[in-house]
Design a protein around this motif. Sequence first.
Motif, PDB file in Angstrom:
ATOM      1  N   ASN A   1     -19.385  -6.315  13.029  1.00 52.47           N
ATOM      2  CA  ASN A   1     -18.427  -5.617  12.166  1.00 52.47           C
ATOM      3  C   ASN A   1     -17.936  -4.387  12.910  1.00 52.47           C
ATOM      4  OD1 ASN A   1     -20.055  -3.201  11.586  1.00 52.47           O
ATOM      5  ND2 ASN A   1     -21.354  -4.601  10.421  1.00 52.47           N
ATOM      6  N   LEU A   2     -17.019  -3.675  12.341  1.00 54.37           N
ATOM      7  CA  LEU A   2     -16.382  -2.561  13.046  1.00 54.37           C
ATOM      8  C   LEU A   2     -17.073  -1.225  12.819  1.00 54.37           C
ATOM      9  CD1 LEU A   2     -12.656  -3.566  12.518  1.00 54.37           C
ATOM     10  CD2 LEU A   2     -13.968  -3.654  14.644  1.00 54.37           C
ATOM     11  N   GLU A   3     -18.260  -1.230  12.257  1.00 57.86           N
ATOM     12  CA  GLU A   3     -19.042  -0.004  12.121  1.00 57.86           C
ATOM     13  C   GLU A   3     -19.971   0.112  13.327  1.00 57.86           C
ATOM     14  OE1 GLU A   3     -22.504   2.003   9.300  1.00 57.86           O
ATOM     15  OE2 GLU A   3     -21.300   0.342   8.511  1.00 57.86           O
ATOM     16  N   ASN A   4     -19.471   0.739  14.400  1.00 49.43           N
ATOM     17  CA  ASN A   4     -20.274   0.853  15.619  1.00 49.43           C
ATOM     18  C   ASN A   4     -19.827   2.035  16.463  1.00 49.43           C
ATOM     19  OD1 ASN A   4     -18.482  -0.139  17.980  1.00 49.43           O
ATOM     20  ND2 ASN A   4     -18.105  -1.608  16.328  1.00 49.43           N
ATOM     21  N   ASP A   5     -20.478   2.218  17.602  1.00 49.64           N
ATOM     22  CA  ASP A   5     -20.242   3.390  18.454  1.00 49.64           C
ATOM     23  C   ASP A   5     -19.095   3.209  19.439  1.00 49.64           C
ATOM     24  OD1 ASP A   5     -22.201   5.126  17.433  1.00 49.64           O
ATOM     25  OD2 ASP A   5     -23.775   4.067  18.532  1.00 49.64           O
ATOM     26  N   THR A   6     -18.359   2.120  19.358  1.00 52.05           N
ATOM     27  CA  THR A   6     -17.239   1.926  20.281  1.00 52.05           C
ATOM     28  C   THR A   6     -15.900   1.799  19.559  1.00 52.05           C
ATOM     29  OG1 THR A   6     -17.525  -0.483  20.334  1.00 52.05           O
ATOM     30  CG2 THR A   6     -18.761   0.808  21.959  1.00 52.05           C
ATOM     31  N   VAL A   7     -15.919   2.074  18.271  1.00 50.79           N
ATOM     32  CA  VAL A   7     -14.682   2.165  17.484  1.00 50.79           C
ATOM     33  C   VAL A   7     -14.431   3.641  17.216  1.00 50.79           C
ATOM     34  CG1 VAL A   7     -13.578   1.668  15.272  1.00 50.79           C
ATOM     35  CG2 VAL A   7     -14.901  -0.104  16.427  1.00 50.79           C
ATOM     36  N   TYR A   8     -13.265   4.147  17.631  1.00 48.33           N
ATOM     37  CA  TYR A   8     -13.000   5.580  17.567  1.00 48.33           C
ATOM     38  C   TYR A   8     -11.865   5.899  16.597  1.00 48.33           C
ATOM     39  CZ  TYR A   8     -15.999   5.489  21.622  1.00 48.33           C
ATOM     40  OH  TYR A   8     -17.066   5.281  22.453  1.00 48.33           O
ATOM     41  N   ILE A   9     -11.986   7.090  16.016  1.00 46.62           N
ATOM     42  CA  ILE A   9     -11.011   7.560  15.029  1.00 46.62           C
ATOM     43  C   ILE A   9     -10.636   8.993  15.387  1.00 46.62           C
ATOM     44  CG2 ILE A   9     -10.595   8.025  12.577  1.00 46.62           C
ATOM     45  CD1 ILE A   9     -12.947   6.045  12.010  1.00 46.62           C
ATOM     46  N   THR A  10      -9.341   9.278  15.400  1.00 49.69           N
ATOM     47  CA  THR A  10      -8.906  10.638  15.684  1.00 49.69           C
ATOM     48  C   THR A  10      -7.554  10.898  15.038  1.00 49.69           C
ATOM     49  OG1 THR A  10      -8.703  12.302  17.430  1.00 49.69           O
ATOM     50  CG2 THR A  10      -7.677  10.173  17.853  1.00 49.69           C
ATOM     51  N   CYS A  11      -7.020  12.103  15.266  1.00 52.66           N
ATOM     52  CA  CYS A  11      -5.702  12.479  14.748  1.00 52.66           C
ATOM     53  C   CYS A  11      -4.615  11.996  15.704  1.00 52.66           C
ATOM     54  CB  CYS A  11      -5.603  13.994  14.614  1.00 52.66           C
ATOM     55  SG  CYS A  11      -6.704  14.692  13.383  1.00 52.66           S
ATOM     56  N   GLU A  12      -3.408  11.935  15.201  1.00 57.64           N
ATOM     57  CA  GLU A  12      -2.290  11.468  16.017  1.00 57.64           C
ATOM     58  C   GLU A  12      -2.091  12.335  17.257  1.00 57.64           C
ATOM     59  OE1 GLU A  12       2.458  10.318  15.578  1.00 57.64           O
ATOM     60  OE2 GLU A  12       1.456  11.484  14.017  1.00 57.64           O
TER      61      GLU A  12
ATOM     62  N   ALA B   1     -16.530  14.850   5.580  1.00 63.43           N
ATOM     63  CA  ALA B   1     -15.981  15.016   6.924  1.00 63.43           C
ATOM     64  C   ALA B   1     -14.498  15.378   6.817  1.00 63.43           C
ATOM     65  CB  ALA B   1     -16.145  13.737   7.737  1.00 63.43           C
ATOM     66  N   ILE B   2     -14.088  16.464   7.482  1.00 61.61           N
ATOM     67  CA  ILE B   2     -12.681  16.842   7.549  1.00 61.61           C
ATOM     68  C   ILE B   2     -12.174  16.396   8.910  1.00 61.61           C
ATOM     69  CG2 ILE B   2     -11.009  18.714   7.386  1.00 61.61           C
ATOM     70  CD1 ILE B   2     -12.577  18.542   4.859  1.00 61.61           C
ATOM     71  N   ILE B   3     -11.247  15.440   8.938  1.00 59.12           N
ATOM     72  CA  ILE B   3     -10.725  14.919  10.191  1.00 59.12           C
ATOM     73  C   ILE B   3      -9.442  15.655  10.551  1.00 59.12           C
ATOM     74  CG2 ILE B   3     -10.026  12.853  11.445  1.00 59.12           C
ATOM     75  CD1 ILE B   3     -12.922  12.816  10.399  1.00 59.12           C
ATOM     76  N   GLY B   4      -9.525  16.506  11.574  1.00 60.69           N
ATOM     77  CA  GLY B   4      -8.382  17.330  11.967  1.00 60.69           C
ATOM     78  C   GLY B   4      -8.515  18.736  11.441  1.00 60.69           C
ATOM     79  N   GLY B   5      -8.007  19.691  12.191  1.00 60.37           N
ATOM     80  CA  GLY B   5      -8.121  21.091  11.802  1.00 60.37           C
ATOM     81  C   GLY B   5      -7.162  21.483  10.692  1.00 60.37           C
ATOM     82  N   LEU B   6      -7.171  22.778  10.377  1.00 62.41           N
ATOM     83  CA  LEU B   6      -6.322  23.301   9.309  1.00 62.41           C
ATOM     84  C   LEU B   6      -5.278  24.269   9.842  1.00 62.41           C
ATOM     85  CD1 LEU B   6      -9.321  22.712   7.959  1.00 62.41           C
ATOM     86  CD2 LEU B   6      -8.233  23.714   5.972  1.00 62.41           C
ATOM     87  N   GLY B   7      -4.949  24.141  11.114  1.00 55.12           N
ATOM     88  CA  GLY B   7      -3.932  25.013  11.689  1.00 55.12           C
ATOM     89  C   GLY B   7      -4.095  25.146  13.182  1.00 55.12           C
ATOM     90  N   LYS B   8      -3.042  25.635  13.833  1.00 52.41           N
ATOM     91  CA  LYS B   8      -3.076  25.818  15.284  1.00 52.41           C
ATOM     92  C   LYS B   8      -3.411  27.253  15.675  1.00 52.41           C
ATOM     93  CE  LYS B   8       0.162  22.116  16.537  1.00 52.41           C
ATOM     94  NZ  LYS B   8       1.436  21.804  17.241  1.00 52.41           N
ATOM     95  N   SER B   9      -2.946  28.205  14.892  1.00 49.81           N
ATOM     96  CA  SER B   9      -3.155  29.615  15.219  1.00 49.81           C
ATOM     97  C   SER B   9      -4.331  30.185  14.443  1.00 49.81           C
ATOM     98  CB  SER B   9      -1.894  30.416  14.887  1.00 49.81           C
ATOM     99  OG  SER B   9      -1.671  30.420  13.489  1.00 49.81           O
TER     100      SER B   9
ATOM    101  N   LYS C   1     -20.323   6.952  12.920  1.00 41.76           N
ATOM    102  CA  LYS C   1     -20.612   8.311  12.478  1.00 41.76           C
ATOM    103  C   LYS C   1     -19.879   8.623  11.181  1.00 41.76           C
ATOM    104  CE  LYS C   1     -22.127  12.551  12.691  1.00 41.76           C
ATOM    105  NZ  LYS C   1     -23.555  12.873  12.429  1.00 41.76           N
ATOM    106  N   LEU C   2     -18.606   8.245  11.104  1.00 43.15           N
ATOM    107  CA  LEU C   2     -17.834   8.530   9.888  1.00 43.15           C
ATOM    108  C   LEU C   2     -18.445   7.832   8.675  1.00 43.15           C
ATOM    109  CD1 LEU C   2     -15.391   9.975   8.663  1.00 43.15           C
ATOM    110  CD2 LEU C   2     -14.009   7.947   9.183  1.00 43.15           C
ATOM    111  N   CYS C   3     -19.010   6.680   8.885  1.00 43.87           N
ATOM    112  CA  CYS C   3     -19.598   5.916   7.775  1.00 43.87           C
ATOM    113  C   CYS C   3     -20.895   6.525   7.250  1.00 43.87           C
ATOM    114  CB  CYS C   3     -19.835   4.464   8.192  1.00 43.87           C
ATOM    115  SG  CYS C   3     -18.314   3.482   8.270  1.00 43.87           S
TER     116      CYS C   3
END
Length: 435
Positions: A30-41, A135-143, A207-209
């Motif tokens: 299944n796709l719950e493993n250490d070689t499937v990655y998730i990130t922001c655009e 889990a919060i994926i991605g920050g809340l600002g650049k500055s 990890k996300l799971c």
Amino acid sequence: MIFFRVSQNINIKTTDGTLVNYFKFKMPSNLENDTVYITCENDFNDLNKVFENVDKDKYTTRLLKEKKVRELESFPIELGISNKDEYLNSVEFKKNTAKNVIKNEDEVLSLFDKSSKVDIYKQLVKKDKEEISLAIIGGLGKSISQIVSSCTALRILNTKLKELYKSVKIDLYINASNNSLYSRDRQVYLKQKFINNVMPLSITSKKLCTYDYFIDNSSVMQKLSGFNSLNMVDAWLYKFGIDYKKISSYEKHNELNLENVVASKNLEEKIKAIKKKGKVLLFHPFSASANKTIPQNIASSILKELILKLDGYTIVSCLNIDSKLVDDKFINLSKDSKTINDFIYIISNMDSIITTDTSTFHISDAFMIPTIVLSTDTEIDKKTKYYEHLKTIKIEDKSKSLSKFIYDNDSLTLYKYKSWQSLKTSKIIKLLDTF
């Protein structure tokens, strides 16, 4: 979020030395493993550039079907306005833009803002649990300004969740593939008591799971229309699924944890010595943006008047305003303010602050320090809506451009600094006295 795999093993080092490990995709049951990655655009695009610079033929990414990963039994529940199918939406946006199908800003934003207002309380299905993880994926600002003010909304979210759960663990995963400010951003986030940890993207599906819930912030500030029309705190509350109109203004103040601010011994001793003389005022006239910065000659003139007319104050600055200025009532701390920790420590020890539109006033709000902001921003009132210890002096832009092109050309701009020239120091001092 973007779901993907990589072609070869590789390690990416962040600015604080942390390694983000990427391993070649293994055919899983299944796709719950250490070689499937998730990130922001944005981080995904940065990662592809890194791969291309290393060896574009050897190191590549390949997208995975988002639906299949989301259908995992252990996949966490998304809170707030969903960012589902972000990649497909982005492709649609670029395609329509290229064809000139989208002709105005409202249409562009609506493409990404299809989701209606949501209620986070209806999304929380694990109400029988005493402890939850988010889990919060991605920050809340650049500055720094954006991060500090946005964390106020995150703190309110944490408070609301703790009304339902005994314990709430919040972890942030922020852009790191080509983020030169990763270390700084991480330090700012960790000034919040309620944040458990801040880690670099990408995150594995395995990890996300392990989390109960997640919030996807990928490209939210660019694509959610609320960020153009609302105060930053209100916009994030809207994204999180919290009715910002029902949250009191009193709750919308910034907070920073000084327990995590470690300044140098030399700086601590300097601040103590300065404070023994009486009240201390920070003058911060420059910004990273030229349009927000007081011209150097005018800043120097204002500083000299402040020294002359502000009785009982020692003026300090973390900037080199005038190298020729020597006065017992002025201390240049530019060599002592080397890190974000140093800067926060200095601000926290001030009695008053005069600044341009920078992170300074967002930080000062956390310590309830009387602050005057000199701003050229026509939307400064929206930015400072909930800052009770702040007053603004608006600097109207009187410049006139002779250029017929869409880009700026300073040589064809008249009266660029005329508004700054008309600013009276006496007006600043008079406003300061009203606190």
